[in-house]
Design a protein around this motif. Structure first.
Motif, PDB file in Angstrom:
ATOM      1  N   LEU A 168       0.826  -1.200   0.000  1.00  0.00           N
ATOM      2  CA  LEU A 168       0.000   0.000   0.000  1.00  0.00           C
ATOM      3  C   LEU A 168       0.865   1.256   0.000  1.00  0.00           C
ATOM      4  CD1 LEU A 168      -2.665   1.501   0.193  1.00  0.00           C
ATOM      5  CD2 LEU A 168      -2.672   1.075   2.663  1.00  0.00           C
ATOM      6  N   ARG A 169       1.921   1.263   0.792  1.00  0.00           N
ATOM      7  CA  ARG A 169       2.798   2.445   0.831  1.00  0.00           C
ATOM      8  C   ARG A 169       3.425   2.700  -0.532  1.00  0.00           C
ATOM      9  NH1 ARG A 169       4.429   0.041   5.894  1.00  0.00           N
ATOM     10  NH2 ARG A 169       3.518   1.195   7.640  1.00  0.00           N
ATOM     11  N   LEU A 170       3.863   1.640  -1.207  1.00  0.00           N
ATOM     12  CA  LEU A 170       4.444   1.798  -2.547  1.00  0.00           C
ATOM     13  C   LEU A 170       3.431   2.430  -3.501  1.00  0.00           C
ATOM     14  CD1 LEU A 170       6.385  -1.571  -3.077  1.00  0.00           C
ATOM     15  CD2 LEU A 170       7.386   0.704  -2.784  1.00  0.00           C
ATOM     16  N   LEU A 205     -16.163  -2.077   6.986  1.00  0.00           N
ATOM     17  CA  LEU A 205     -15.375  -0.939   6.514  1.00  0.00           C
ATOM     18  C   LEU A 205     -14.804  -0.116   7.657  1.00  0.00           C
ATOM     19  CD1 LEU A 205     -14.511   0.518   3.914  1.00  0.00           C
ATOM     20  CD2 LEU A 205     -16.573   1.903   4.113  1.00  0.00           C
ATOM     21  N   THR A 206     -15.458  -0.107   8.811  1.00  0.00           N
ATOM     22  CA  THR A 206     -14.920   0.674   9.920  1.00  0.00           C
ATOM     23  C   THR A 206     -13.585   0.109  10.405  1.00  0.00           C
ATOM     24  OG1 THR A 206     -16.240  -0.566  11.546  1.00  0.00           O
ATOM     25  CG2 THR A 206     -17.210   1.439  10.627  1.00  0.00           C
ATOM     26  N   THR A 207     -13.421  -1.201  10.322  1.00  0.00           N
ATOM     27  CA  THR A 207     -12.120  -1.808  10.627  1.00  0.00           C
ATOM     28  C   THR A 207     -11.102  -1.463   9.551  1.00  0.00           C
ATOM     29  OG1 THR A 207     -13.162  -3.669  11.783  1.00  0.00           O
ATOM     30  CG2 THR A 207     -10.907  -3.988  11.005  1.00  0.00           C
ATOM     31  N   GLU A 208     -11.517  -1.560   8.302  1.00  0.00           N
ATOM     32  CA  GLU A 208     -10.616  -1.253   7.184  1.00  0.00           C
ATOM     33  C   GLU A 208     -10.128   0.188   7.242  1.00  0.00           C
ATOM     34  OE1 GLU A 208      -8.440  -2.159   3.663  1.00  0.00           O
ATOM     35  OE2 GLU A 208      -9.457  -3.447   5.112  1.00  0.00           O
ATOM     36  N   LEU A 209     -11.003   1.115   7.598  1.00  0.00           N
ATOM     37  CA  LEU A 209     -10.602   2.518   7.666  1.00  0.00           C
ATOM     38  C   LEU A 209      -9.523   2.744   8.713  1.00  0.00           C
ATOM     39  CD1 LEU A 209     -14.009   4.373   7.220  1.00  0.00           C
ATOM     40  CD2 LEU A 209     -12.037   4.455   5.695  1.00  0.00           C
ATOM     41  N   LEU A 221      -6.346   1.513   7.105  1.00  0.00           N
ATOM     42  CA  LEU A 221      -5.918   2.443   6.053  1.00  0.00           C
ATOM     43  C   LEU A 221      -5.334   3.718   6.643  1.00  0.00           C
ATOM     44  CD1 LEU A 221      -8.824   2.249   3.436  1.00  0.00           C
ATOM     45  CD2 LEU A 221      -6.465   1.480   3.087  1.00  0.00           C
ATOM     46  N   ALA A 222      -5.965   4.220   7.702  1.00  0.00           N
ATOM     47  CA  ALA A 222      -5.510   5.472   8.303  1.00  0.00           C
ATOM     48  C   ALA A 222      -4.104   5.364   8.855  1.00  0.00           C
ATOM     49  CB  ALA A 222      -6.477   5.907   9.405  1.00  0.00           C
ATOM     50  N   ALA A 223      -3.695   4.165   9.281  1.00  0.00           N
ATOM     51  CA  ALA A 223      -2.344   3.982   9.800  1.00  0.00           C
ATOM     52  C   ALA A 223      -1.294   4.231   8.724  1.00  0.00           C
ATOM     53  CB  ALA A 223      -2.189   2.580  10.367  1.00  0.00           C
ATOM     54  N   VAL A 224      -1.689   4.097   7.460  1.00  0.00           N
ATOM     55  CA  VAL A 224      -0.776   4.340   6.334  1.00  0.00           C
ATOM     56  C   VAL A 224      -1.082   5.675   5.661  1.00  0.00           C
ATOM     57  CG1 VAL A 224       0.029   3.482   4.092  1.00  0.00           C
ATOM     58  CG2 VAL A 224      -0.497   1.862   5.940  1.00  0.00           C
ATOM     59  N   LEU A 225      -2.366   5.963   5.435  1.00  0.00           N
ATOM     60  CA  LEU A 225      -2.758   7.132   4.652  1.00  0.00           C
ATOM     61  C   LEU A 225      -3.009   8.380   5.486  1.00  0.00           C
ATOM     62  CD1 LEU A 225      -5.486   5.481   2.367  1.00  0.00           C
ATOM     63  CD2 LEU A 225      -3.050   5.655   1.917  1.00  0.00           C
ATOM     64  N   ASP A 253     -13.521  15.832  15.165  1.00  0.00           N
ATOM     65  CA  ASP A 253     -12.237  15.434  14.588  1.00  0.00           C
ATOM     66  C   ASP A 253     -12.447  14.317  13.572  1.00  0.00           C
ATOM     67  OD1 ASP A 253     -11.648  12.638  15.964  1.00  0.00           O
ATOM     68  OD2 ASP A 253     -12.480  13.961  17.508  1.00  0.00           O
ATOM     69  N   LEU A 254     -11.374  13.994  12.829  1.00  0.00           N
ATOM     70  CA  LEU A 254     -11.446  12.988  11.773  1.00  0.00           C
ATOM     71  C   LEU A 254     -10.966  11.610  12.218  1.00  0.00           C
ATOM     72  CD1 LEU A 254     -10.114  15.041   8.714  1.00  0.00           C
ATOM     73  CD2 LEU A 254     -12.488  14.683   9.438  1.00  0.00           C
ATOM     74  N   ASP A 255     -10.764  11.416  13.491  1.00  0.00           N
ATOM     75  CA  ASP A 255     -10.231  10.163  14.009  1.00  0.00           C
ATOM     76  C   ASP A 255     -11.162   8.993  13.655  1.00  0.00           C
ATOM     77  OD1 ASP A 255      -8.948   8.177  15.413  1.00  0.00           O
ATOM     78  OD2 ASP A 255      -9.459   8.957  17.395  1.00  0.00           O
ATOM     79  N   VAL A 256     -10.618   7.969  12.962  1.00  0.00           N
ATOM     80  CA  VAL A 256     -11.428   6.818  12.546  1.00  0.00           C
ATOM     81  C   VAL A 256     -11.155   5.584  13.399  1.00  0.00           C
ATOM     82  CG1 VAL A 256     -11.559   7.650  10.169  1.00  0.00           C
ATOM     83  CG2 VAL A 256      -9.732   6.064  10.812  1.00  0.00           C
ATOM     84  N   THR A 257     -10.499   5.759  14.536  1.00  0.00           N
ATOM     85  CA  THR A 257     -10.128   4.617  15.372  1.00  0.00           C
ATOM     86  C   THR A 257     -11.341   3.811  15.795  1.00  0.00           C
ATOM     87  OG1 THR A 257      -8.220   5.846  16.210  1.00  0.00           O
ATOM     88  CG2 THR A 257      -8.929   3.919  17.468  1.00  0.00           C
TER      89      THR A 257
END
Length: 374
Positions: free
Chosen positions: A272-274, A296-300, A303-307, A348-352
């Protein structure tokens, strides 16, 4: 008209939030801005309005591992769909398992859930991921359902026929297995379509007004599917530079969730980073199949950890809508678009922990029911 008043509104294209009211007129957003009026006022102060979430890779009716009657697979989807909507997921693309009858049931109001796009089955060659042949029993169709046609093909002409079978049965998208399962890849028995077969699938899908999503774990499979013209590449666990380059004309739906607790989690995040560093377009998909279900809430969160949070939300709203060719209808909070919105506690935008923040969901302008245990 309903007025959603006092919230901050998230713009996924910029990643910014602004204080604004949102006026709904039926199933559409009528106006966005400060100081608006409406017939019915909903106090959204202290909250954040985001577009309804879009999951580009789900399996709401995937076959169960234990031998049960076919009705169990169908009935299990009812609470799954209801739960997705209650979590703010208002549109999903099913990547194998749901048939056109699910769409009909949702449209008729028999069951509640997100808007549903279906691909029916996963096309592939003999011995590929869509082949359910069993060494002991021979050819076995684990679905055994005429509404989910035979997905196998061998040769370009047969690939075209397989596409036509799916279109005839009501598929919105065509899914192809450009690689085998992770188990097959690890075992070195990855039976893949030829480039000519993949080209035939994409070409025939286009002739039928459909796009193609391609299951692909390996870099070689990603290259083949992307060069054939698949609109989205799913999983992409083992991306290398050639695959990242090939993704320039496609969307990448990484589906991190199923791999997050496996030995390949780090490799998947690297892929994903690449892709992100190369500017590849990212859309969110949870691969909702393993039980207990992830969504999707888990996926977000992954994803947030990278994006980052804002980009993760974009992948599940405006960018997902763009992939699905729905960006003229949803994915942003703008006048004229569908009134699919989620009100979160806090600004805030926190998706945790998105499920814990969902205060209200509007789908087609109607407020959806709260999540209850099935």
């Amino acid at each position: 008209m309903t007025l959603l008043a006092g919230a901050r509104v998230f713009d996924p294209e910029t990643g910014e939030t602004t204080r604004a009211d949102v006026r709904l007129d039926g199933e559409r957003i009528a106006e966005v801005g400060p100081g608006l009026d409406g017939d019915q006022r909903v106090d959204c102060s202290g909250g954040l309005l985001i577009p309804g979430l879009i999951d580009c890779h789900v399996h709401v009716a995937f076959r169960r591992p234990e031998p049960l009657p076919r009705s169990a697979r169908i009935l299990e989807a009812v609470p799954v769909l209801r739960g997705l909507l209650a979590r703010g997921i208002t549109t999903v693309r099913d990547a194998w398992g749901a048939d056109a009858g699910f769409k009909h049931a949702l449209a008729q109001g028999w069951i509640s859930g997100p808007d549903l796009l279906v691909s029916l089955r996963q096309l592939g060659p003999t011995g590929g991921l869509g082949d359910t042949w069993d060494p002991a029993a021979g050819a076995v169709d684990n679905y055994g359902d005429p509404s989910l046609p035979d997905p196998l093909f061998d040769g370009p002409d047969a690939a075209r026929a397989a596409v036509r079978r799916m279109v005839r049965a009501g598929a919105d998208w065509i899914k192809v297995g450009a690689s085998g399962s992770m188990r097959a890849v690890r075992a070195g028995v990855d039976v893949r379509p030829t480039d000519a077969e993949l080209a035939a699938v994409v070409d025939e899908a286009g002739r039928c007004g459909r796009d193609v999503l391609a299951h692909a774990h390996t870099s070689a499979a990603v290259v083949s599917a992307a060069r054939a013209g698949a609109r989205s590449i799913e999983h992409g666990t083992f991306l290398e530079d050639d695959a990242v380059a090939a993704l320039a004309n496609a969307w990448y739906v990484p589906t991190l969730s199923p791999m997050s607790d496996t030995e390949f989690a780090g490799t998947h995040r690297r892929s994903l980073r690449l892709a992100v560093e190369a500017g590849v377009r990212i859309a969110a998909g949870s691969d909702l199949a393993p039980r207990p279900h992830v969504d999707l809430t888990t996926e977000l969160r992954l994803l947030a950890a990278v994006l980052g949070d804002a980009a993760a939300l974009k992948a599940a709203t405006s960018e997902a809508a763009r992939l699905l060719r729905l960006d003229g209808d949803r994915g942003r909070i703008e006048s004229g678009l569908r009134a699919d919105l989620v009100l979160l506690d806090g600004t805030d935008l926190d998706v945790t922990d998105l499920p814990g923040r969902v205060r209200a969901v509007w789908h087609d302008g109607e407020r959806a029911g709260a999540l209850t245990s099935p």
